[in-house]
Design an enzyme around this catalytic site. Sequence first.
Site, PDB file in Angstrom:
ATOM      1  N   ASP A   1       0.858  -1.187   0.000  1.00 22.30           N
ATOM      2  CA  ASP A   1       0.000   0.000   0.000  1.00 22.30           C
ATOM      3  C   ASP A   1       0.896   1.240   0.000  1.00 22.30           C
ATOM      4  OD1 ASP A   1      -1.619   2.150   0.687  1.00 22.30           O
ATOM      5  OD2 ASP A   1      -2.761   1.040   2.192  1.00 22.30           O
TER       6      ASP A   1
ATOM      7  N   TYR B   1     -11.265  14.844  -4.130  1.00 19.47           N
ATOM      8  CA  TYR B   1     -10.404  14.399  -5.236  1.00 19.47           C
ATOM      9  C   TYR B   1      -9.809  15.602  -5.951  1.00 19.47           C
ATOM     10  CZ  TYR B   1      -9.087  11.669  -9.447  1.00 19.47           C
ATOM     11  OH  TYR B   1      -8.413  11.083 -10.490  1.00 19.47           O
TER      12      TYR B   1
ATOM     13  N   LYS C   1      -5.820  16.392  -6.327  1.00 20.32           N
ATOM     14  CA  LYS C   1      -5.119  16.470  -7.610  1.00 20.32           C
ATOM     15  C   LYS C   1      -4.523  17.867  -7.843  1.00 20.32           C
ATOM     16  CE  LYS C   1      -5.540  12.170  -8.964  1.00 20.32           C
ATOM     17  NZ  LYS C   1      -4.357  11.298  -9.147  1.00 20.32           N
TER      18      LYS C   1
HETATM   19  P1  NAD Z   1      -7.303   1.870 -11.743  1.00 21.95           P
HETATM   20  O1  NAD Z   1      -8.194   1.750 -10.553  1.00 21.95           O
HETATM   21  O2  NAD Z   1      -7.673   1.117 -12.976  1.00 21.95           O
HETATM   22  O3  NAD Z   1      -5.822   1.479 -11.333  1.00 21.95           O
HETATM   23  C1  NAD Z   1      -5.212   1.982 -10.169  1.00 21.95           C
HETATM   24  C2  NAD Z   1      -4.378   0.889  -9.523  1.00 21.95           C
HETATM   25  O4  NAD Z   1      -3.828   1.450  -8.316  1.00 21.95           O
HETATM   26  C3  NAD Z   1      -5.202  -0.342  -9.107  1.00 21.95           C
HETATM   27  O5  NAD Z   1      -4.602  -1.526  -9.604  1.00 21.95           O
HETATM   28  C4  NAD Z   1      -5.192  -0.294  -7.579  1.00 21.95           C
HETATM   29  O6  NAD Z   1      -5.162  -1.585  -6.989  1.00 21.95           O
HETATM   30  C5  NAD Z   1      -3.906   0.477  -7.294  1.00 21.95           C
HETATM   31  N1  NAD Z   1      -3.937   1.138  -5.994  1.00 21.95           N
HETATM   32  C6  NAD Z   1      -4.972   1.842  -5.450  1.00 21.95           C
HETATM   33  N2  NAD Z   1      -4.639   2.274  -4.225  1.00 21.95           N
HETATM   34  C7  NAD Z   1      -3.377   1.827  -3.993  1.00 21.95           C
HETATM   35  C8  NAD Z   1      -2.493   1.934  -2.895  1.00 21.95           C
HETATM   36  N3  NAD Z   1      -2.839   2.583  -1.781  1.00 21.95           N
HETATM   37  N4  NAD Z   1      -1.271   1.367  -2.994  1.00 21.95           N
HETATM   38  C9  NAD Z   1      -0.905   0.693  -4.105  1.00 21.95           C
HETATM   39  N5  NAD Z   1      -1.710   0.554  -5.182  1.00 21.95           N
HETATM   40  C10 NAD Z   1      -2.922   1.114  -5.117  1.00 21.95           C
HETATM   41  O7  NAD Z   1      -7.194   3.432 -11.994  1.00 21.95           O
HETATM   42  P2  NAD Z   1      -6.635   4.337 -13.177  1.00 21.95           P
HETATM   43  O8  NAD Z   1      -7.808   5.001 -13.786  1.00 21.95           O
HETATM   44  O9  NAD Z   1      -5.664   3.624 -14.030  1.00 21.95           O
HETATM   45  O10 NAD Z   1      -5.911   5.448 -12.305  1.00 21.95           O
HETATM   46  C11 NAD Z   1      -4.538   5.734 -12.341  1.00 21.95           C
HETATM   47  C12 NAD Z   1      -4.322   7.204 -12.011  1.00 21.95           C
HETATM   48  O11 NAD Z   1      -4.949   8.011 -12.999  1.00 21.95           O
HETATM   49  C13 NAD Z   1      -4.931   7.658 -10.675  1.00 21.95           C
HETATM   50  O12 NAD Z   1      -4.021   8.531 -10.024  1.00 21.95           O
HETATM   51  C14 NAD Z   1      -6.181   8.386 -11.072  1.00 21.95           C
HETATM   52  O13 NAD Z   1      -6.566   9.353 -10.125  1.00 21.95           O
HETATM   53  C15 NAD Z   1      -5.734   9.007 -12.379  1.00 21.95           C
HETATM   54  N6  NAD Z   1      -6.835   9.407 -13.267  1.00 21.95           N
HETATM   55  C16 NAD Z   1      -7.668   8.470 -13.828  1.00 21.95           C
HETATM   56  C17 NAD Z   1      -8.711   8.897 -14.667  1.00 21.95           C
HETATM   57  C18 NAD Z   1      -9.663   7.924 -15.335  1.00 21.95           C
HETATM   58  O14 NAD Z   1     -10.635   8.374 -15.961  1.00 21.95           O
HETATM   59  N7  NAD Z   1      -9.460   6.628 -15.240  1.00 21.95           N
HETATM   60  C19 NAD Z   1      -8.865  10.261 -14.908  1.00 21.95           C
HETATM   61  C20 NAD Z   1      -8.018  11.168 -14.323  1.00 21.95           C
HETATM   62  C21 NAD Z   1      -6.991  10.724 -13.504  1.00 21.95           C
END
Ligand code: NAD
Length: 248
Positions: free
Chosen positions: A62, A152, A156
């Site tokens: 984590d 959030y 960010k």
């Molecule tokens: P996702 O949920 O598909 O993947 C995120 C991964 O992070 C998961 O595998 C989860 O298990 C892991 N994770 C979560 N908390 C954790 C922790 N405390 N320690 C270790 N691992 C942890 O999400 P995603 O959409 O690929 O998101 C990746 C990044 O992109 C994030 O920072 C998110 O805020 C950002 N983001 C995503 C979107 C979107 O639309 N998907 C938009 C803007 C920003």
Amino acid sequence: QQARFTGRTVIVTGAGSGIGRATALRLLSEGARVIAADISAERLAALEQSSGSGELVGVAGDVSLQADVDALVLAAGPTVDGLVNNAGIMDSFLPTAEITDEVWERVFRVNVTSQMRLMRAVLPGMVSAGFGRIVNIASEAGIRAGASGTTYSASKHAVIGLTKSTALFYGPKGVRCNAVAPGAVKTNIEAPFLSAWAAERLGPIMQTTIPAPAEPEELAASICWLLSEDSPNVNGAVLMSDGGWSTI
Ligand code: NAD
């Protein structure tokens, strides 16, 4: 494909899914040794299955916990050339008066504190090497309010401040630190996209202004560009990778 990362060790957090997974696979395909961190050991095992012949080290933990960050950096070894601070979680699209301490603290620990701790851990080595490339994942919510709930958005916005300040202090020491701000991306992120509160007030605006969600690989391309030597003069930037959403 050009191998831009041969001989480089790059840590990617949240590498088990979505943007982190696509970035880890892209880095491997371009020659990097990837230290992949995720809270889900199962997702890391699935990544290992898909990773082919590249050098991948999976570390379950984590990233919001200092002890797990220490273990991750130890697993990477003495030289870390790149860091992608990607792990992140959503809030529930709730406005200020409805925030619980639990959600606020968890979102900040995962989205902001983890990024600071990982940078704090790898920067001394990068400074001695005179070389480091850091990409922090922000969001559309890092530049304005309409993309998520208050917690959030605040987290960010903090990622962007963390990125710019790190770029300022460490740019002269050979470390570039930039942010990528994704718009909507097809991943597994928990996205109760609009709470009932927000759906009522923002639904019509949101639905007409969000471009079609991107593939995680499109984000990996933006992230790898900033990690690579194709962006030598870019430091402290926030790269919107959102199909133009921020123009609206
Ligand atoms: P996702 O949920 O598909 O993947 C995120 C991964 O992070 C998961 O595998 C989860 O298990 C892991 N994770 C979560 N908390 C954790 C922790 N405390 N320690 C270790 N691992 C942890 O999400 P995603 O959409 O690929 O998101 C990746 C990044 O992109 C994030 O920072 C998110 O805020 C950002 N983001 C995503 C979107 C979107 O639309 N998907 C938009 C803007 C920003």
